[in-house]
Design a protein around this motif. Structure first.
Motif, PDB file in Angstrom:
ATOM      1  N   LEU A  90       0.826  -1.204   0.000  1.00  0.00           N
ATOM      2  CA  LEU A  90       0.000   0.000   0.000  1.00  0.00           C
ATOM      3  C   LEU A  90       0.865   1.261   0.000  1.00  0.00           C
ATOM      4  N   ILE A 148      -3.404   3.308   9.656  1.00  0.00           N
ATOM      5  CA  ILE A 148      -3.138   4.163   8.498  1.00  0.00           C
ATOM      6  C   ILE A 148      -1.767   4.813   8.622  1.00  0.00           C
ATOM      7  N   GLN A 197      -8.105   2.818   3.213  1.00  0.00           N
ATOM      8  CA  GLN A 197      -6.981   2.587   2.304  1.00  0.00           C
ATOM      9  C   GLN A 197      -7.461   2.225   0.898  1.00  0.00           C
TER      10      GLN A 197
END
Length: 470
Positions: A20, A111, A330
């Motif tokens: 990510l 996050i 996300q």
């Protein structure tokens, strides 16, 4: 859950976070901290230098890419999780996995493991200090003070709120009778000296720059009206309910409350002083939602250790809901499957559309004969430096504190200015408006509008610096 199983789960989560980190667009603040990595020094206007060191090390491994900028954040969160597991097992045997799962299920940590800000290294060193203190407290081996000193120095070198770690240690040593013996151990004072020595470059940099960073981050409280102060306090509490996720927030508060009731000072000392200071500061100025992240590790440990079987279902629900919320955020940042307006989607406001927008700026600049683009806002300038494909001149006062070159005088440029700054004239004198506007967007959803102005280098206010390209 067995140790092997949860370690495999943590490794998988770290790999997913690295993926990510490579794919989600960089936020303006991350692009700004990237510039710091090209001008390493003892301090900066905004923060101490650890975030720049993390980015520099990550770029040495993975290049000047999103992954390179963020890699040590994802890896560091995995390491911090291991430390919290070990610390919890020492203090509350058998509860380590629960503490780690709750901590990672919060939006702020989940996050935060995918982005790079000063809070990222701060969380790592804070968790390292809790681990070392747990080893010290349970073993009675004073050599652990040196590990505490190293971790405390790293926390101070990450962000000024790292000083709250020292405040927590002081409170523990003063209040808990079993810790009084450490006042007679020279290694306690050696650890303090070690932390101060690690922080010394920041002090030296501030001394050479009129203490500007200390003054900027000193904070204030009580300066606003009572109504405004109450609003900021409400924002702070509401923000933490959202960032911890509601169920886990309640469990964290309950765990700390039980610790206070039982006069268990050790871990509560790393939650209560910081919480009190942030609440006090909110009476006079806004407290950013990410600042209390350092309170979460000890709160998660206390919730895991003090909340028994009656809370088990709530803990499971909180972890599932928190992880689901983190995944949803996300996915929205990565692919935007839900078309939300800017006011309802922070990922649109901060992350979306920068490459296409920078390409349109580059086309407009070349069409006007400009040889550089410029921006007043530091985040906008840093994003353009990443994506515009031509020299970018930044002109905000903060750039004076970085060793960056000035543009050659007399060159034509194109100034980009967000309409969110208002309709007033830009700070660059004699800027000539260019007809039309540019829009930064994602799949047709508008993130921000900008106006363009023709400018000439050397005629505007100082400083004017050229930012490093990719």
């Amino acid at each position: 859950m067995s140790a092997t199983r949860w370690l495999a789960l943590l490794a998988l989560a770290t790999l997913v976070r690295l993926a990510l980190a490579a794919l989600i667009p960089l936020a303006p603040d991350e692009a700004y901290y990237r510039i710091w990595a090209f001008s390493l020094q003892g301090g900066y206007l905004d923060h101490p230098p650890m975030v720049a060191l993390f980015i520099k090390a990550g770029m040495a491994l993975f290049g000047d890419t999103a992954l390179g900028i963020r890699a040590l954040g994802s890896l560091g969160t995995g390491l911090a999780s291991l430390m919290i597991w070990r610390a919890t097992e020492l203090v509350f045997p058998g509860r380590g996995v629960a503490a780690v799962l709750m901590l990672n299920a919060t939006l702020l940590v989940g996050i935060g493991a995918v982005v790079m800000t000063p809070d990222t290294p701060l969380l790592l060193f804070w968790c390292a200090a809790l681990w070392a203190l747990a080893e010290l407290s349970t073993s009675g081996d004073g050599r652990w003070w040196f590990a505490v000193g190293l971790a405390a120095g790293g926390a101070l070198l990450s962000k000024y709120t790292g000083a709250l770690l020292g405040l927590g240690i002081l409170l523990w040593l003063l209040v808990e009778r079993g810790a009084w013996r450490w006042w007679r151990d020279w290694r306690l004072y050696a650890a303090g000296g070690l932390a101060v020595a690690i922080f010394a470059p920041v002090v030296a940099w501030n001394a050479a720059h009129c203490w500007v960073s200390f003054a900027k981050q000193g904070g204030r409280a009580g300066a606003e009206s009572a109504g405004v102060g109450l609003r900021f306090v409400g924002e702070l509490i509401g923000g933490q309910v959202a960032l911890a996720t509601p169920v886990l927030f309640v469990m964290f508060v309950a765990g700390v409350a039980i610790a206070v009731q039982r006069r268990s000072v050790f871990l509560a000392a790393f939650v209560l002083p910081g919480a009190a200071i942030f609440l006090w500061q909110a009476t006079g100025s806004r407290v950013q939602g990410n600042w209390p992240a350092i309170l979460y590790p000890a709160a998660a440990m206390l919730a895991a250790g003090h909340l028994g079987a009656a809370w088990r279902r709530w803990r499971q629900a909180g972890i599932v809901v928190g992880l689901a919320m983190g995944v949803a955020v996300q996915i929205q940042a990565l692919a935007a499957p839900i078309p939300l307006a800017r006011s309802r989607d922070p990922t649109l406001a901060r992350l979306a559309g920068w490459p296409d927008f920078a390409a349109s700026v580059q086309r407009a600049a070349r069409a006007s004969g400009a040889v550089f683009v410029a921006a007043e806002e530091y985040g906008l300038a840093a994003e353009l430096a990443l994506h515009a494909g031509m020299p970018v001149v930044a002109m905000e006062a903060r750039w004076a504190y970085l060793a960056l070159p000035a543009p050659p005088p007399g060159a034509p440029g194109l100034l980009v200015r967000s309409l969110r700054r208002g309709e007033g004239a830009p700070n660059w004198p004699d800027a000539i408006p260019v007809e039309g506007e540019l829009i930064r967007s994602r799949r047709g959803m508008e993130a921000e509008r900008y106006r363009l102005f023709r400018v000439t280098s050397g005629t505007g206010p100082a400083p004017q610096v050229v930012l490093p390209p990719p």
